[in-house]
Structure formats: C-alpha cells, structure tokens
Design a protein around this motif. Sequence first.
Motif, short mmCIF file in Angstrom:
data_model
loop_
_atom_site.label_atom_id
_atom_site.label_comp_id
_atom_site.label_asym_id
_atom_site.label_seq_id
_atom_site.Cartn_x
_atom_site.Cartn_y
_atom_site.Cartn_z
N ASP A 81 0.87 -1.32 0.00
CA ASP A 81 -0.05 0.01 0.10
C ASP A 81 0.89 1.24 0.03
OD1 ASP A 81 -2.19 -1.45 -0.13
OD2 ASP A 81 -2.78 -1.32 2.06
N HIS A 82 2.11 1.14 0.37
CA HIS A 82 2.69 2.26 0.40
C HIS A 82 4.07 2.43 -0.55
CE1 HIS A 82 0.75 3.06 4.06
NE2 HIS A 82 0.95 1.90 4.59
N ALA A 83 3.89 1.75 -1.58
CA ALA A 83 4.95 1.74 -2.49
C ALA A 83 5.24 3.04 -3.50
CB ALA A 83 4.80 0.40 -3.60
N GLY A 84 3.98 3.75 -3.37
CA GLY A 84 3.94 4.97 -4.26
C GLY A 84 3.80 4.90 -5.89
N HIS A 85 3.20 3.86 -6.39
CA HIS A 85 2.73 3.64 -7.64
C HIS A 85 1.18 3.66 -7.96
CE1 HIS A 85 6.88 2.19 -8.94
NE2 HIS A 85 6.95 1.77 -7.60
#
Length: 248
Positions: free
Chosen positions: A139-143
Amino acid sequence: MPASGARSLAVVEATRFRGHDPAYHAYVQLLVGSVIAEAEAQAWRVNRLAADEGRELLLARTEAADAVVIVGGEDIAPRFYGGSTGYPHESRHLEVADDAQLALVHRSIERGVPLLGICRGLQIVNVALGGTLLQDLGDHAGHVNRGVPIPEVLTTHPVLLEEGSLAQRLLGGSVVDVRSAHHQAVDVVGEGLVVTGRAPDGHVEAIEHRDAPVLAVQWHPEDRLAPAGQLAALLGALSAVPAAAVAA
C-alpha cells in the motif's frame, strides 16, 4: 482523420465492457481514447479490439496490422506466470483475454511487428516471454493512490532511463516524470528483454526487446496529466520500422 492509405494500428485492450464497475469503465475509455486520438493525429488507421473475444479472433483481426499497442487493464491470471491467487488487491481475471494477448505478443515478435505495451501491456510482454510478476507492491509503494476516486488513482513519480535506450532517446532525458497506477511489477525478466527504466525504488518501469521492435512502459503516458508529448513520442516509435520490413 487518417488518410485511406494510412498504416493500420491495432489498439488492443483486455475487454471493452466493465459493467460491474462503471467508474473504472469510464476512466478506461478516457485513457484508451487518448491513445486512439494521438495515433490518428499521427496518421494511423486505428482498429480498436477487445482480447476477451478470444485468441483466434484477435489474431485474425490483427493479421494485417502494421503495429500493435496493448493498453492497461486487469491483473493477468497468475497461472500464466506460475503464481498463486489470493494476493492483496487482486483484481478479477480475464483468462481468455490474457491468452489472446500473450499469443499476439509472440506473433508480433516472430514477424517483427512494432509493439508498444502500456501498463498491463508491459506485464503481458514480460509474461509472454517467460517472465514473472511481483503480485502486489504494498500500500505504500507509491505507484498507485489508494482510497480515492478512480480519476485520482494515478500518481506521479520519476523514472530513471538507461542511457542510449530507445525509451531514453524518445523521451529526451535520463530522468522523466510519469503517471502510474499499478500494484504489480516485473519480477523475473522475460527472455530477450532488457530493463531500460526503473523507479527510484528499483521496480521495473520500461523494458525493450533486444532484437524485435518492442517497447513497453509500466506507466500511463496517455493520462491527461502526463508530461506533454510523452504519448506522442512513444507512439512515434511504432513508425520507425518501415512496413516493408515487417515479415508477412
């Protein structure tokens, strides 16, 4: 409008209809419409096709295509790359479409037909050549943006391009900003493919074939907030291979 003698471009999506999710369906129409509009502005005669009609029909309808674009869409069914179901944010799977698009990639490479993959299209190219996928980046990968309306799911981040690669030459820089909305990415790279772009976190963002006119990007150059000229440049690469050079 393209001239009657224009070269033929097949724009291939997984499916034309997503009645289960009207918001997603509407946004896909905008994205695919942007690809078609730019292609027509470059004098292509565009044939928009849905892969979920099956392998035989898709191959028949793209038989005479001078170039192919495979656009974004649902997750590829894990069985095609040796994965398992039950991963986070798993979408529905359209296995008939997967099979048809994988076959189209194989034939395009065999014949030397120029091919551009966008988002899912990159993953289809990779899987077709024996590659695998990371099934969820977290959820926090930024893609991708989570918990927002569909038109806001795309996020902006930089991509580092390999010097001398086709992508770098087309886009005119070693670092470009892109618009993306994907929760999966390339893991094992398919045979004959070279990674030519990565996000700062190391995830694959662009791949090219060593010998065939194939370029694929994980981002969405067709998004309305993408940098000006990015889609035009990538589509322009499809014209680089003369029609006479494409094997019958």
